[in-house]
Design a protein around this motif. Structure first.
Motif, PDB file in Angstrom:
ATOM      1  N   ASP A   5       4.631   1.443   8.537  1.00  0.00           N
ATOM      2  CA  ASP A   5       5.692   2.085   9.315  1.00  0.00           C
ATOM      3  C   ASP A   5       5.821   3.562   8.966  1.00  0.00           C
ATOM      4  O   ASP A   5       6.113   4.390   9.833  1.00  0.00           O
ATOM      5  N   ARG A   6       5.594   3.890   7.723  1.00  0.00           N
ATOM      6  CA  ARG A   6       5.816   5.256   7.260  1.00  0.00           C
ATOM      7  C   ARG A   6       4.619   6.163   7.529  1.00  0.00           C
ATOM      8  O   ARG A   6       4.794   7.353   7.804  1.00  0.00           O
ATOM      9  N   HIS A   7       3.401   5.627   7.436  1.00  0.00           N
ATOM     10  CA  HIS A   7       2.229   6.502   7.435  1.00  0.00           C
ATOM     11  C   HIS A   7       1.259   6.302   8.599  1.00  0.00           C
ATOM     12  O   HIS A   7       0.415   7.179   8.834  1.00  0.00           O
ATOM     13  N   ALA A   8       1.340   5.205   9.327  1.00  0.00           N
ATOM     14  CA  ALA A   8       0.326   4.933  10.353  1.00  0.00           C
ATOM     15  C   ALA A   8       0.324   5.989  11.452  1.00  0.00           C
ATOM     16  O   ALA A   8      -0.749   6.452  11.874  1.00  0.00           O
ATOM     17  N   ARG A   9       1.495   6.379  11.931  1.00  0.00           N
ATOM     18  CA  ARG A   9       1.543   7.318  13.053  1.00  0.00           C
ATOM     19  C   ARG A   9       1.008   8.702  12.678  1.00  0.00           C
ATOM     20  O   ARG A   9       0.131   9.240  13.389  1.00  0.00           O
ATOM     21  N   PRO A  10       1.470   9.321  11.572  1.00  0.00           N
ATOM     22  CA  PRO A  10       0.882  10.619  11.222  1.00  0.00           C
ATOM     23  C   PRO A  10      -0.599  10.525  10.869  1.00  0.00           C
ATOM     24  O   PRO A  10      -1.369  11.441  11.165  1.00  0.00           O
ATOM     25  N   LEU A  11      -1.006   9.411  10.262  1.00  0.00           N
ATOM     26  CA  LEU A  11      -2.419   9.231   9.953  1.00  0.00           C
ATOM     27  C   LEU A  11      -3.239   9.166  11.244  1.00  0.00           C
ATOM     28  O   LEU A  11      -4.320   9.757  11.342  1.00  0.00           O
ATOM     29  N   HIS A  12      -2.711   8.470  12.237  1.00  0.00           N
ATOM     30  CA  HIS A  12      -3.411   8.389  13.530  1.00  0.00           C
ATOM     31  C   HIS A  12      -3.530   9.767  14.169  1.00  0.00           C
ATOM     32  O   HIS A  12      -4.586  10.116  14.715  1.00  0.00           O
ATOM     33  N   ASP A  38      -7.941   4.932  16.517  1.00  0.00           N
ATOM     34  CA  ASP A  38      -7.311   3.607  16.567  1.00  0.00           C
ATOM     35  C   ASP A  38      -7.977   2.656  15.568  1.00  0.00           C
ATOM     36  O   ASP A  38      -7.305   1.993  14.779  1.00  0.00           O
ATOM     37  N   ASP A  39      -9.306   2.596  15.621  1.00  0.00           N
ATOM     38  CA  ASP A  39     -10.035   1.704  14.730  1.00  0.00           C
ATOM     39  C   ASP A  39      -9.922   2.144  13.278  1.00  0.00           C
ATOM     40  O   ASP A  39      -9.798   1.313  12.370  1.00  0.00           O
ATOM     41  N   LEU A  40      -9.961   3.456  13.052  1.00  0.00           N
ATOM     42  CA  LEU A  40      -9.948   3.956  11.686  1.00  0.00           C
ATOM     43  C   LEU A  40      -8.608   3.729  10.998  1.00  0.00           C
ATOM     44  O   LEU A  40      -8.569   3.474   9.790  1.00  0.00           O
ATOM     45  N   VAL A  41      -7.514   3.828  11.735  1.00  0.00           N
ATOM     46  CA  VAL A  41      -6.213   3.541  11.129  1.00  0.00           C
ATOM     47  C   VAL A  41      -6.166   2.093  10.664  1.00  0.00           C
ATOM     48  O   VAL A  41      -5.767   1.793   9.530  1.00  0.00           O
ATOM     49  N   GLY A  42      -6.577   1.175  11.544  1.00  0.00           N
ATOM     50  CA  GLY A  42      -6.579  -0.232  11.166  1.00  0.00           C
ATOM     51  C   GLY A  42      -7.484  -0.492   9.984  1.00  0.00           C
ATOM     52  O   GLY A  42      -7.116  -1.233   9.054  1.00  0.00           O
ATOM     53  N   GLU A  43      -8.666   0.141   9.991  1.00  0.00           N
ATOM     54  CA  GLU A  43      -9.602  -0.078   8.893  1.00  0.00           C
ATOM     55  C   GLU A  43      -9.073   0.507   7.595  1.00  0.00           C
ATOM     56  O   GLU A  43      -9.279  -0.064   6.514  1.00  0.00           O
ATOM     57  N   THR A  92     -10.436   9.431   4.681  1.00  0.00           N
ATOM     58  CA  THR A  92     -11.466  10.465   4.588  1.00  0.00           C
ATOM     59  C   THR A  92     -12.824   9.857   4.268  1.00  0.00           C
ATOM     60  O   THR A  92     -13.846  10.258   4.833  1.00  0.00           O
ATOM     61  N   ASN A  93     -12.838   8.879   3.380  1.00  0.00           N
ATOM     62  CA  ASN A  93     -14.100   8.189   3.084  1.00  0.00           C
ATOM     63  C   ASN A  93     -14.651   7.500   4.334  1.00  0.00           C
ATOM     64  O   ASN A  93     -15.864   7.525   4.588  1.00  0.00           O
ATOM     65  N   LEU A  94     -13.776   6.879   5.106  1.00  0.00           N
ATOM     66  CA  LEU A  94     -14.213   6.231   6.340  1.00  0.00           C
ATOM     67  C   LEU A  94     -14.702   7.258   7.362  1.00  0.00           C
ATOM     68  O   LEU A  94     -15.652   6.998   8.116  1.00  0.00           O
ATOM     69  N   VAL A 153      -8.729  -1.717   4.218  1.00  0.00           N
ATOM     70  CA  VAL A 153      -9.349  -1.338   2.947  1.00  0.00           C
ATOM     71  C   VAL A 153      -8.276  -1.197   1.868  1.00  0.00           C
ATOM     72  O   VAL A 153      -8.462  -1.637   0.726  1.00  0.00           O
ATOM     73  N   ALA A 154      -7.145  -0.587   2.235  1.00  0.00           N
ATOM     74  CA  ALA A 154      -6.054  -0.427   1.270  1.00  0.00           C
ATOM     75  C   ALA A 154      -5.570  -1.781   0.765  1.00  0.00           C
ATOM     76  O   ALA A 154      -5.312  -1.960  -0.435  1.00  0.00           O
ATOM     77  N   LEU A 155      -5.445  -2.738   1.668  1.00  0.00           N
ATOM     78  CA  LEU A 155      -4.994  -4.070   1.275  1.00  0.00           C
ATOM     79  C   LEU A 155      -5.991  -4.730   0.330  1.00  0.00           C
ATOM     80  O   LEU A 155      -5.606  -5.326  -0.687  1.00  0.00           O
ATOM     81  N   ARG A 156      -7.277  -4.600   0.663  1.00  0.00           N
ATOM     82  CA  ARG A 156      -8.304  -5.240  -0.167  1.00  0.00           C
ATOM     83  C   ARG A 156      -8.421  -4.588  -1.544  1.00  0.00           C
ATOM     84  O   ARG A 156      -8.767  -5.261  -2.519  1.00  0.00           O
ATOM     85  N   THR A 157      -8.163  -3.292  -1.611  1.00  0.00           N
ATOM     86  CA  THR A 157      -8.373  -2.557  -2.867  1.00  0.00           C
ATOM     87  C   THR A 157      -7.066  -2.185  -3.556  1.00  0.00           C
ATOM     88  O   THR A 157      -7.048  -1.310  -4.411  1.00  0.00           O
ATOM     89  N   ARG A 158      -5.971  -2.844  -3.184  1.00  0.00           N
ATOM     90  CA  ARG A 158      -4.652  -2.470  -3.707  1.00  0.00           C
ATOM     91  C   ARG A 158      -4.568  -2.546  -5.223  1.00  0.00           C
ATOM     92  O   ARG A 158      -3.788  -1.815  -5.849  1.00  0.00           O
ATOM     93  N   ALA A 159      -5.374  -3.412  -5.823  1.00  0.00           N
ATOM     94  CA  ALA A 159      -5.337  -3.529  -7.285  1.00  0.00           C
ATOM     95  C   ALA A 159      -5.774  -2.234  -7.962  1.00  0.00           C
ATOM     96  O   ALA A 159      -5.412  -1.974  -9.114  1.00  0.00           O
TER      97      ALA A 159
END
Length: 204
Positions: free
Chosen positions: A40-47, A59-64, A92-94, A68-74
């Motif tokens: 909610d906080r970052h998706a729109r400005p990131l897009h 569109d695809d990169l925001v979702g990805e 940026t890596n993507l 990635v953030a969820l998978r690498t949250r640790a």
């Protein structure tokens, strides 16, 4: 004084809520609530940022980015940086997989410089829009000519609004490197703008 439970499950006093949301605890067994807040906080400005760089791929990169953030949250350490810089670092890596497409788009925009003039009407605001469009497409050529690392630093600063510390966190480089890249990129853009203006003046 009141307290409120943040997305990461921590309790913060008034005045500390922003800090807690900027550096959430993502190590819990149930990450969904924290990631809902992050989205909610970052998706729109990131897009918006990604769209300016690679258009419809945003569109695809925001979702990805969030997957990635969820998978690498640790691997996210709130003590080392904000969630915003972490997300922009992932994005940026993507983006680097689409570097050629970004450069092609910038060069195509630069080639269109001759087509932005020609609107009818003499009102100041119309002229200003045409002039701004011409400057934007001229700038695109200079952006395409920058080294990828310099362009990342410049655009994370100017388009995403990250400060030098956040850019350093996002890219995993020292702050001094961020500042030197930013200085180099801005110097080259100024030189490009000056050369373009001299060329236009010579044609008149």
């Amino acid at each position: 004084m009141t307290s409120e439970r943040t997305a990461g499950g921590r309790v913060a006093d008034d005045g500390g809520d922003d800090e807690a949301e900027d550096r959430p605890d993502l190590s819990g067994a149930q990450p969904a609530p924290a990631f809902e807040v992050l989205f909610d906080r970052h998706a729109r400005p990131l897009h918006r940022y990604l769209a300016r760089r690679v258009g419809d791929l945003a569109d695809d990169l925001v979702g990805e980015t969030f997957l990635v953030a969820l998978r690498t949250r640790a691997g996210y350490d709130p003590g080392r940086g904000t969630a915003r810089s972490w997300l922009y670092g992932i994005a940026t890596n993507l983006l680097r997989r689409h570097l050629r497409q970004e450069v092609r788009g910038l060069r195509a925009a630069a080639r269109s410089v001759g087509s932005v003039a020609g609107g009818e009407g003499h009102e100041d605001r119309v002229a200003a829009r045409v002039d701004a469009s011409a400057r934007a497409v001229r700038l695109a050529g200079a952006l395409a000519a920058l080294e990828a690392g310099d362009r990342d630093v410049l655009l994370l600063t100017s388009w995403a609004g990250l400060d030098s510390n956040e850019v350093a966190e996002a890219l995993g480089i020292p702050v001094g490197t961020v500042r030197s890249r930013l200085h180099r990129a801005r110097t080259r853009l100024r030189a490009h703008a000056s050369n373009t203006e001299d060329s236009r003046t010579g044609d008149e």
